[in-house]
Write an enzyme that holds these catalytic residues in place. Sequence first.
Site, PDB file in Angstrom:
ATOM      1  N   GLY A 155       0.853  -1.183   0.000  1.00  0.00           N
ATOM      2  CA  GLY A 155       0.000   0.000   0.000  1.00  0.00           C
ATOM      3  C   GLY A 155       0.887   1.230   0.000  1.00  0.00           C
TER       4      GLY A 155
ATOM      5  N   SER B 274       5.768  -5.413  -1.101  1.00  0.00           N
ATOM      6  CA  SER B 274       5.614  -4.027  -1.540  1.00  0.00           C
ATOM      7  C   SER B 274       6.017  -3.069  -0.415  1.00  0.00           C
ATOM      8  CB  SER B 274       4.174  -3.801  -2.024  1.00  0.00           C
ATOM      9  OG  SER B 274       4.047  -2.564  -2.671  1.00  0.00           O
ATOM     10  N   ALA B 275       5.095  -2.285   0.135  1.00  0.00           N
ATOM     11  CA  ALA B 275       5.436  -1.373   1.223  1.00  0.00           C
ATOM     12  C   ALA B 275       6.030  -2.121   2.408  1.00  0.00           C
ATOM     13  CB  ALA B 275       4.200  -0.592   1.665  1.00  0.00           C
TER      14      ALA B 275
ATOM     15  N   HIS C 101       8.664  -3.707  -6.995  1.00  0.00           N
ATOM     16  CA  HIS C 101       7.967  -3.424  -8.257  1.00  0.00           C
ATOM     17  C   HIS C 101       8.914  -2.819  -9.291  1.00  0.00           C
ATOM     18  CE1 HIS C 101       4.141  -3.996  -6.143  1.00  0.00           C
ATOM     19  NE2 HIS C 101       4.490  -3.069  -5.277  1.00  0.00           N
TER      20      HIS C 101
ATOM     21  N   GLU D  70       8.457  -7.901 -10.157  1.00  0.00           N
ATOM     22  CA  GLU D  70       7.281  -8.683  -9.798  1.00  0.00           C
ATOM     23  C   GLU D  70       7.600 -10.183  -9.837  1.00  0.00           C
ATOM     24  OE1 GLU D  70       4.106  -5.938  -9.610  1.00  0.00           O
ATOM     25  OE2 GLU D  70       6.121  -6.055  -8.773  1.00  0.00           O
TER      26      GLU D  70
END
Length: 236
Positions: free
Chosen positions: A90, A122-123, A159, A194
């Site tokens: 997020g 991710s985050a 990413h 990814e």
Amino acid sequence: MTVNALLLSSSRVGDTPYLSHAIPFIKPLTADAQKWIFIPYAGVSMSYDTYLASVVTGLSELKLDISGIHQHPDPRQALKDADGILIGGGNTFHLLHELYKYDLVQLIREEVLKGKPYIGWSAGSNVSGLSIRTTNDMPIIEPPSFAALNILPFQLNPHYSNYRAPGHNGETRAQRLLEFTRVDPITPVIGIVEGSALWRQGETLSLLGDNPAYLFCGEQQEIPIPVGSDLSHLLK
């Protein structure tokens, strides 16, 4: 006990179901850890309950006991009581802001250094590094510091892609990371694409997945890191 931390680039690869591609990476960390605490603070555009439900569903085949840290009256105690820590993706700025708000930054680091498994995507991967200065996210809120968990002693860029859309005249990711290395020529940045992940086991660091990662450090720019590489030298 040794550090056991898995840093995933993303929660999906292409159109695959949520977290499904990551199950083989995650499963080894759950062998001795049944009770997990999920930290949903990066999820700004959805409720924390909704976010938790998606994670529980995505990891259902592992049959884990997963609760959200927001469900507990004492977040610090909930984290101490858990066998493992999950932090989702997020907005990285909001995630770190809330980790500082609830006094969790140092506690998470201490628990992970004692051997508690950590899984981020991710985050959740961004905050595992030295700082969040190489996140891709918009700074929608200002945390007290950009300093992060320091589970990995360098910078991450999940990413990672150097794609330039036709007609788009903004900087590519590689150009943005070049800017970082001009300001900080000593600290390495690893861009993971990814479907890829970094797995730290004690003083060993491996690149998982089917795609290379990329190193940025000083004059070294977008240097491919082959699949299966041992990156343990970056921990020293």
